[in-house]
Design a protein around this motif. Structure first.
Motif: not given
Lengths: 431, 294
Positions: A241-242, A244-248, A251, A404-405, A408, A410
């Protein structure tokens, strides 16, 4: 009036056809590749060199970044309009050429290629049903690279085992704060790092390279998901998640400010990109070091993930396949081409290229060190290339979705293991 | 006369051939391919309704992607139309330098769909990006816009809403066509600005609202660049619009048969919603010179 109009249109059509045929009747070949600015520049220079040495031959360059390259090439192959010479990923070769007839058999042009410059293992990686569909440009493996300066500053030693890595993650957090993570990697890297742990412990990869079926036991699959989550939860690896939050999640590490600042102290990545990773560090990578590949006590396998970086293939529809083969050989073995291409495509797989680059002092000590480790592992047959199906886009997408799940929170490890087994089997059956 | 007719048809021929070859033929072919398993390499294999059956039964990503698409359309279209109408209303006033502002507000429509702006958006909404820096300066907690499934949708919605320029220009033209005599009459009757807006302006521009509604809905269903570049459809498929799913299935996963089946479902959805909008229009769209409805 009408007849004169039609006459003019017919005349223009004839001229257009004549012009078109003039262009295609010469020895013109198209060569497509992906890469960054450095590679584009080097390849264009090599093309000019080849054209100068082969009067009458014209190589038309078609180059882009990686994003969208596969989609474009797939559409071109489907439309029977692919370039004569192609840079392809290893996993695509079997997807485009299931029976071995998808590309030109380079062995037919063995007389213009120095195939003895490649190892038998390298050639086997591009061979399907006895036909040499592609030759590997280089062999790469994912290794552990550490920012020694940042770790020294925090008083944390480079880990050598998985247990040491967990301990180091905790120590780093205690000393450098919550922004600090011991190791970073792109989305797929972290899946593979966890896979390495489980591969060592259980001795089987997720997909069996021989059968193309799922080889891991339910317990191993569960542990794969568990260890992936543990890396994140225990502050060892940068959480999904970190990232992802920094631009993908994909990246590149060298573009992450926390890597540049030394907050992220390690990187699990291909040995071929380490120069790039170091390029944004204050010392241009001089502080980077390649670490031991982490091991478990009593490991059943090295767990190292290695395969060809990418490959060169010639279209089976090419009008000049022999020239295509000659061009590939030129790129891989000609001393001038090797000099011009330098490390724009990693360390080439041909012996002559490696020796020349070493002799001309083009390799940095870190690259030589990483290369030597991989070469030793290869000599000892300690690296088993993954199943081609493992890297098939559908499997890649599926694994990324499952992890990914997990990342996160999930789904739990049991649910992930069930998905990896059942849904993974269904996808593999369809490939 | 007859000679001229043939010449006219000849002039039309390139267009007709173009439409037939590049629109009608792919349109028909895509429908045929939706009943096949086609990996782009091997010839297509007829599998009947299997793709559609899989979509409706076993494919868990399809309902997720469909829901995300509907949510995106439901958020984007009203917000974009409201923003366009609001700004058009303001730009309708005779102010100094109004032409500059009209151009400035139209600019995002030219830039917004570009890849460069999408990349910029990713930087702006990154955890360490401009939006969070502004929020922190104001004393708020930073938000993981791109990494939190509860917020990611807003990043692509705002990018889309920001490009309201084309609707705005059309609204502006419509507003300038509202007879000023009606406003004067309303003012003499003591109507306030809000009453004038909702009782005079809005009813008179309903044909343009309807036009923009249809166009923007179709556009929103086809949105691709924003989610592809800004969020890549994530996290957890929270911005995985059907257009992305179609692209992935068709060109990334070598599953063109399934991709075309998805396209046809999207087409049917857009066609149905457009039909509903057209049907409902007779209850709320008023055309000038139209006889009073019984």
């Amino acid at each position: 009036m009408m007849s004169s109009l039609i006459r003019s249109m017919v005349a223009m059509g004839v001229i257009a056809l004549a012009l078109g045929s003039t262009v295609v009747s010469g020895q013109e070949l198209r060569f497509s590749w992906w890469g960054g600015g450095e590679r584009h520049e080097a390849f264009l220079k090599a093309i000019k060199l080849f054209e100068a040495k082969n009067p009458g031959v014209k190589i038309k360059a078609e180059y882009t970044g990686f994003q969208g390259y596969q989609e474009r090439l797939t559409t071109q192959i489907a439309g029977k309009s692919e370039p004569d010479i192609m840079q392809v990923n290893w996993a695509w070769v079997s997807a485009f050429s299931k029976s071995g007839d998808g590309f030109y058999d380079l062995r037919k042009s063995a007389s213009v290629m120095k195939l003895n410059e490649f190892t038998d293992n390298d050639l086997a990686l591009g061979t399907i049903n006895g036909k040499l569909n592609a030759v590997p440009v280089g062999f790469a493996a994912r290794m552990f690279f550490w920012n020694k300066g940042a770790l020294d500053k925090a008083g944390v030693a480079i880990p050598k085992t998985w247990d040491e890595m967990f301990a180091a993650g905790k120590a780093l957090r205690a000393k450098a704060g919550t922004k600090a993570y011991l190791i970073d990697g792109e989305g797929y890297d972290m899946i593979l790092m966890s896979h390495a742990y489980v591969y060592q412990k259980y001795g089987t990869p997720y997909v069996d390279p021989k059968t193309g079926k799922i080889a891991m036991s339910a317990a191993a699959l569960k542990e794969w998901a568990s260890i992936y989550k543990r890396f994140q939860d225990e502050h060892v690896a940068t959480p999904l998640p970190l990232r992802a939050s920094l631009g993908g999640v994909e990246k590149p590490t060298e573009q992450q400010p926390d890597w540049v600042a030394g907050n992220w102290t390690g990187n699990y990545t291909w040995d071929s990109v380490i120069r790039l990773r170091g390029s944004t560090l204050p010392g241009k990578g001089s502080e980077l070091d390649v670490g031991d590949f982490l091991t478990l006590p009593g490991a059943k396998n090295s767990g190292v993930f290695g395969r060809p970086v990418h490959m060169y293939a010639v279209s089976k529809r090419s009008k000049h396949p022999e020239i295509g083969a000659k061009f590939i050989d030129f790129m891989m073995t000609d001393p001038e081409a090797i000099r011009v291409l330098d490390l724009s495509r990693g360390i080439p797989s041909t012996a002559i290229a490696f020796k020349q680059l070493l002799k001309e002092d083009r390799l940095r000590p870190l690259e030589v060190k990483a290369y030597a480790r991989i070469a030793t592992l290869n000599r000892n047959n300690a690296i088993t290339p993954p199943a081609a199906q493992f890297e098939h886009p559908r499997m890649q997408k599926f694994m990324r979705e499952v992890f990914e799940q997990v990342g996160y929170g999930k789904i739990n490890a049991d649910e992930a293991a069930k998905m990896l087994n059942e849904q993974g089997s269904t996808i593999l059956q369809r490939l | 006369m007859y000679e001229n007719k043939r010449l006219g048809l000849l002039y039309c021929l390139p267009f007709v051939i173009g439409v037939a070859l590049f629109k009608l033929f792919p349109f028909a072919m895509s429908f045929a391919l939706s009943f096949t398993q086609f990996d782009l390499i091997e010839p297509p294999k007829y599998i009947g309704l299997e793709n559609y059956r899989e979509m409706m039964t076993t494919d868990k990503l399809f309902p997720k992607s469909l829901g995300v698409t509907l949510m995106f359309v439901a958020l984007t279209v009203p917000l974009r139309l409201a923003a366009a109408l609001m700004v058009a209303q303001v730009l309708n006033f005779k102010l100094k330098g109004i032409n500059f502002f009209r151009s400035a507000f139209y600019l995002p429509s030219i830039l917004g769909g570009s890849i460069a702006v999408s990349i910029l958006w990713r930087f702006v909404f990154a955890k360490n990006g401009l939006v969070n820096q502004a929020m922190t300066a104001l004393g708020a907690e930073p938000i993981m816009w791109l990494g939190d499934e509860n917020y990611s949708m807003w990043t692509i919605v705002t990018l889309n809403v920001w490009q309201f320029g084309s609707s705005m220009v059309i609204f502006l033209a419509a507003l300038q066509n509202v007879p000023t005599s009606l406003y004067e009459a309303a003012a003499m009757d003591g109507a306030g600005k809000t009453t004038v807006f909702f009782r005079i302006t809005v009813p008179l521009i309903t044909p343009v609202i309807f036009f923009n509604l249809i166009m923007q809905t179709v556009h929103a269903f086809q949105e691709f660049n924003g989610p592809y570049m800004v969020t890549e459809g994530g996290p957890l498929h929270s911005t995985y619009l059907l257009s992305l799913y179609i692209y992935d299935q068709s060109f990334k996963l070598f599953n063109l048969g399934y991709g075309t089946a998805l396209s046809w479902v999207l087409f049917a959805l857009v066609a149905t919603l457009s039909a509903v909008a057209f049907y409902s229009s007779k209850y709320w769209v008023y055309y000038a010179g139209e006889k009073e409805r019984s």
